[in-house]
Design a protein around this motif. Structure first.
Motif, mmCIF file in Angstrom:
data_model
loop_
_atom_site.group_PDB
_atom_site.id
_atom_site.type_symbol
_atom_site.label_atom_id
_atom_site.label_comp_id
_atom_site.label_asym_id
_atom_site.label_seq_id
_atom_site.Cartn_x
_atom_site.Cartn_y
_atom_site.Cartn_z
ATOM 1 N N VAL A 49 16.028 1.954 64.563
ATOM 2 C CA VAL A 49 16.410 1.632 65.944
ATOM 3 C C VAL A 49 17.932 1.616 66.087
ATOM 4 O O VAL A 49 18.475 2.147 67.067
ATOM 5 C CB VAL A 49 15.795 0.280 66.376
ATOM 6 N N LYS A 52 19.164 5.167 66.049
ATOM 7 C CA LYS A 52 18.821 5.841 67.295
ATOM 8 C C LYS A 52 19.767 5.413 68.416
ATOM 9 O O LYS A 52 20.211 6.233 69.216
ATOM 10 C CB LYS A 52 17.379 5.507 67.662
ATOM 11 N N ARG A 53 20.094 4.116 68.463
ATOM 12 C CA ARG A 53 21.039 3.625 69.469
ATOM 13 C C ARG A 53 22.426 4.225 69.263
ATOM 14 O O ARG A 53 23.125 4.522 70.216
ATOM 15 C CB ARG A 53 21.141 2.102 69.409
ATOM 16 N N ARG A 54 22.803 4.372 68.001
ATOM 17 C CA ARG A 54 24.110 4.926 67.692
ATOM 18 C C ARG A 54 24.192 6.395 68.146
ATOM 19 O O ARG A 54 25.222 6.836 68.629
ATOM 20 C CB ARG A 54 24.383 4.830 66.192
ATOM 21 N N THR A 56 22.438 7.785 70.673
ATOM 22 C CA THR A 56 22.441 7.869 72.125
ATOM 23 C C THR A 56 23.749 7.367 72.716
ATOM 24 O O THR A 56 24.130 7.783 73.814
ATOM 25 C CB THR A 56 21.272 7.071 72.744
ATOM 26 N N ALA A 57 24.477 6.516 71.997
ATOM 27 C CA ALA A 57 25.737 6.003 72.498
ATOM 28 C C ALA A 57 26.846 7.039 72.376
ATOM 29 O O ALA A 57 27.818 6.992 73.110
ATOM 30 C CB ALA A 57 26.137 4.739 71.729
#
Length: 58
Positions: A49, A52-54, A56-57
């Motif tokens: 997670v 994945k956040r990294r 999309t950022a």
């Protein structure tokens, strides 16, 4: 810290497999291995997670 979560989950899985293979008839070691497998699985999900956040950022 974020980069260490996924390798720590793999280490937990590795120790889990080692305990299961080395002590197949020990209930205590199987219980410890089950706890490590759960911890490793949770750390693996958290690492995924965060990665994945990294992505999309960026």
């Amino acid at each position: 810290m974020k980069n260490l979560i996924y390798p720590l989950s793999l280490v937990a899985f590795g120790i889990c497999l080692f305990l299961i293979i080395q002590y197949p008839y020990s209930g205590r070691m199987n219980m410890i291995a089950g706890g490590l497998a759960t911890i490793g699985f949770v750390l693996n999900i958290i690492g995924y997670v965060l990665a994945k956040r990294r992505q999309t950022a960026v």
